[in-house]
Motif scaffolding. Structure first.
Motif, PDB file in Angstrom:
ATOM      1  N   ILE A 245       0.825  -1.215  -0.069  1.00 56.71           N
ATOM      2  CA  ILE A 245      -0.096  -0.076   0.003  1.00 56.71           C
ATOM      3  C   ILE A 245       0.905   1.095   0.205  1.00 56.71           C
ATOM      4  N   ASP A 246       0.992   1.826  -1.265  1.00 53.08           N
ATOM      5  CA  ASP A 246       1.541   3.121  -1.231  1.00 53.08           C
ATOM      6  C   ASP A 246       3.112   3.091  -0.553  1.00 53.08           C
ATOM      7  N   PRO A 247       3.995   2.282  -1.182  1.00 43.88           N
ATOM      8  CA  PRO A 247       5.435   2.045  -0.464  1.00 43.88           C
ATOM      9  C   PRO A 247       6.237   3.074  -0.759  1.00 43.88           C
ATOM     10  N   PRO A 248       7.096   3.707  -0.105  1.00 45.49           N
ATOM     11  CA  PRO A 248       8.058   4.685  -0.325  1.00 45.49           C
ATOM     12  C   PRO A 248       8.963   4.069  -1.462  1.00 45.49           C
ATOM     13  N   VAL A 249       9.027   4.391  -2.329  1.00 43.13           N
ATOM     14  CA  VAL A 249      10.152   3.787  -3.368  1.00 43.13           C
ATOM     15  C   VAL A 249      11.423   4.701  -3.585  1.00 43.13           C
ATOM     16  N   SER A 250      11.727   5.790  -2.481  1.00 42.89           N
ATOM     17  CA  SER A 250      12.898   6.473  -2.414  1.00 42.89           C
ATOM     18  C   SER A 250      14.005   5.584  -1.926  1.00 42.89           C
ATOM     19  N   GLY A 251      15.068   5.922  -2.326  1.00 41.13           N
ATOM     20  CA  GLY A 251      16.328   5.186  -2.224  1.00 41.13           C
ATOM     21  C   GLY A 251      17.657   5.780  -2.570  1.00 41.13           C
ATOM     22  N   PRO A 252      18.654   5.721  -2.199  1.00 42.17           N
ATOM     23  CA  PRO A 252      20.010   6.122  -2.836  1.00 42.17           C
ATOM     24  C   PRO A 252      19.861   6.315  -4.430  1.00 42.17           C
ATOM     25  N   GLY A 253      19.950   7.689  -4.880  1.00 39.83           N
ATOM     26  CA  GLY A 253      20.089   8.472  -6.083  1.00 39.83           C
ATOM     27  C   GLY A 253      18.781   8.618  -6.380  1.00 39.83           C
ATOM     28  N   ARG A 254      17.722   8.345  -5.821  1.00 37.99           N
ATOM     29  CA  ARG A 254      16.266   8.324  -6.165  1.00 37.99           C
ATOM     30  C   ARG A 254      15.717   9.556  -5.752  1.00 37.99           C
ATOM     31  N   ARG A 255      14.265  10.063  -5.974  1.00 37.71           N
ATOM     32  CA  ARG A 255      13.676  11.148  -5.480  1.00 37.71           C
ATOM     33  C   ARG A 255      13.379  10.684  -4.213  1.00 37.71           C
ATOM     34  N   LEU A 256      13.521  11.935  -3.461  1.00 42.80           N
ATOM     35  CA  LEU A 256      13.278  11.902  -1.879  1.00 42.80           C
ATOM     36  C   LEU A 256      11.612  11.371  -1.593  1.00 42.80           C
ATOM     37  N   TYR A 257      11.794  10.867  -0.449  1.00 45.87           N
ATOM     38  CA  TYR A 257      10.283  10.703   0.021  1.00 45.87           C
ATOM     39  C   TYR A 257       9.822  12.137   0.364  1.00 45.87           C
ATOM     40  N   PRO A 258       8.408  12.107   0.054  1.00 43.57           N
ATOM     41  CA  PRO A 258       7.779  13.550   0.192  1.00 43.57           C
ATOM     42  C   PRO A 258       7.605  13.886   1.681  1.00 43.57           C
ATOM     43  N   GLY A 259       7.311  13.068   2.410  1.00 39.73           N
ATOM     44  CA  GLY A 259       7.218  13.164   4.169  1.00 39.73           C
ATOM     45  C   GLY A 259       8.405  14.211   4.425  1.00 39.73           C
ATOM     46  N   GLN A 260       8.139  15.007   5.356  1.00 39.91           N
ATOM     47  CA  GLN A 260       9.305  15.783   5.831  1.00 39.91           C
ATOM     48  C   GLN A 260       9.417  15.378   7.239  1.00 39.91           C
ATOM     49  N   TRP A 261      10.704  15.288   7.790  1.00 40.67           N
ATOM     50  CA  TRP A 261      11.263  14.788   8.782  1.00 40.67           C
ATOM     51  C   TRP A 261      10.614  15.628   9.955  1.00 40.67           C
ATOM     52  N   PRO A 262      10.551  17.129   9.992  1.00 38.21           N
ATOM     53  CA  PRO A 262       9.969  17.796  11.164  1.00 38.21           C
ATOM     54  C   PRO A 262       8.452  17.692  11.476  1.00 38.21           C
ATOM     55  N   TRP A 263       7.728  17.020  10.391  1.00 35.79           N
ATOM     56  CA  TRP A 263       6.363  16.679  10.880  1.00 35.79           C
ATOM     57  C   TRP A 263       6.254  15.671  11.705  1.00 35.79           C
ATOM     58  N   TYR A 264       7.104  14.770  11.549  1.00 35.43           N
ATOM     59  CA  TYR A 264       7.103  13.403  12.466  1.00 35.43           C
ATOM     60  C   TYR A 264       7.663  13.831  13.830  1.00 35.43           C
ATOM     61  N   GLN A 265       8.778  14.573  13.861  1.00 35.62           N
ATOM     62  CA  GLN A 265       9.487  14.933  15.097  1.00 35.62           C
ATOM     63  C   GLN A 265       8.576  15.815  15.896  1.00 35.62           C
ATOM     64  N   ASP A 266       8.191  16.932  15.226  1.00 37.14           N
ATOM     65  CA  ASP A 266       7.265  17.767  15.971  1.00 37.14           C
ATOM     66  C   ASP A 266       5.964  17.173  16.666  1.00 37.14           C
ATOM     67  N   SER A 267       5.291  16.196  15.945  1.00 39.35           N
ATOM     68  CA  SER A 267       3.960  15.582  16.269  1.00 39.35           C
ATOM     69  C   SER A 267       4.249  14.729  17.477  1.00 39.35           C
ATOM     70  N   ILE A 268       5.247  13.910  17.327  1.00 34.91           N
ATOM     71  CA  ILE A 268       5.646  12.982  18.373  1.00 34.91           C
ATOM     72  C   ILE A 268       6.278  13.621  19.576  1.00 34.91           C
ATOM     73  N   ARG A 269       6.892  14.781  19.719  1.00 40.19           N
ATOM     74  CA  ARG A 269       7.297  15.508  20.957  1.00 40.19           C
ATOM     75  C   ARG A 269       6.126  16.087  21.450  1.00 40.19           C
ATOM     76  N   GLU A 270       5.085  16.571  20.597  1.00 39.99           N
ATOM     77  CA  GLU A 270       3.910  17.275  21.075  1.00 39.99           C
ATOM     78  C   GLU A 270       2.940  16.006  21.897  1.00 39.99           C
ATOM     79  N   ALA A 271       2.955  15.326  21.169  1.00 42.60           N
ATOM     80  CA  ALA A 271       2.306  14.238  21.731  1.00 42.60           C
ATOM     81  C   ALA A 271       2.837  13.494  23.182  1.00 42.60           C
ATOM     82  N   LEU A 272       4.137  13.491  23.283  1.00 44.18           N
ATOM     83  CA  LEU A 272       4.810  13.117  24.546  1.00 44.18           C
ATOM     84  C   LEU A 272       4.393  14.007  25.625  1.00 44.18           C
TER      85      LEU A 272
END
Length: 273
Positions: free
Chosen positions: A124-151
């Protein structure tokens, strides 16, 4: 009527693995969620699978109620081994594998490492990013900020800025459980999206395979589909045009319709009363 049977814990691959079970009858189906989705957040999906399958949702290590914290390896190899060890520990000998996003990458690796028993794979919609490939569209701050707020503690209203299109019920559930996502585990998976290439596994997959693409997700593009089709000519590809990456959250009916009869039966997306 709910198809939920129970939650449980099992020692497998040297860790405590937590699972939720739905349905309990029919062919076995193992569902592996994505990067920050504890098993319980997929319960509304498992209710439908549970109408036809003995459905098991796993908490991937570092998430939900499975083993977490320092000292664990959160890389793909260990997480793939967890899936195979879980199936063996629960004496599941023939099963469909369904994985969303990160979970799709994990079930691919698990199936290649232990092909016996795998009836089918649904990616189901697997990330196909990898070395030399297009970046995964998700941005790390979205994950980090939401997790830290949840904590710190947050409610469904606060979650709206991260998941604006979700229902109030789904935002509340995510707010309740996101704190169980161990940030170093999430970071390892996110980094692996860019450092590990899954294309090498398509030719090795041991069973029929479905690739489901989110039309608005930006994760799998037409050129990716063409490359995957070249690697795996017999792959089934379906699209949920009006959904983002979290397909069943965006288009519940479309998600199940996109399976067609791939799993051996048509799925009817009726939410439990």
């Amino acid at each position: 009527m709910s198809h939920f049977i129970c939650g449980g814990q099992v020692q497998a691959n040297g860790i405590r693995q937590h699972y939720l079970r739905y349905g309990g009858k029919g062919p076995t189906l193992i569902l592996v969620p994505g990067i920050t989705s504890p098993a319980i957040t997929w319960g509304f999906v498992a209710e439908v699978f549970g109408q036809h399958f003995d459905t098991w949702i796993l908490d991937v290590r570092g998430r939900g109620l499975s083993s977490s914290g320092e000292g664990l390896d959160y890389g793909m190899e260990s997480c793939a081994d967890d899936i195979n060890a879980f199936a063996q520990a629960m004496d599941l000998t023939q099963y469909h594998l369904i994985g969303h996003s990160m979970g799709a990458r994990f079930i691919m690796r698990a199936a290649v490492k232990r092909p016996d028993g795998v009836v089918s794979l649904a990616l189901i919609d697997p990330p196909v990013s990898g070395p030399g490939r297009r970046l995964y569209p998700g941005q790390w701050p979205w994950y980090q900020d939401s997790i830290r707020e949840a904590l710190q503690g947050m409610d469904g209203e606060a979650m709206k800025k991260y998941c604006p299109s979700w229902s109030e019920e789904q935002r509340q559930l995510r707010a309740e459980w996101l704190h169980t996502c161990y940030e170093p585990a999430i970071r390892r998976a996110f980094d692996d999206f860019h450092q590990l290439d899954i294309h090498q596994y398509f030719r090795q997959l041991p069973a029929k395979t479905l690739l489901m693409v989110a039309g608005k997700g930006g994760v799998v593009q037409p050129e990716d589909e063409a490359e995957i089709r070249e690697l795996r000519p017999d792959i089934a590809i379906s699209h949920v045009e009006n959904a983002g990456h979290m397909i069943p959250w965006d288009d519940f009916n479309g998600f199940f319709s996109a399976f067609g009869t791939f799993l051996g039966t048509a799925l009817h997306a009726e939410k439990p009363q």
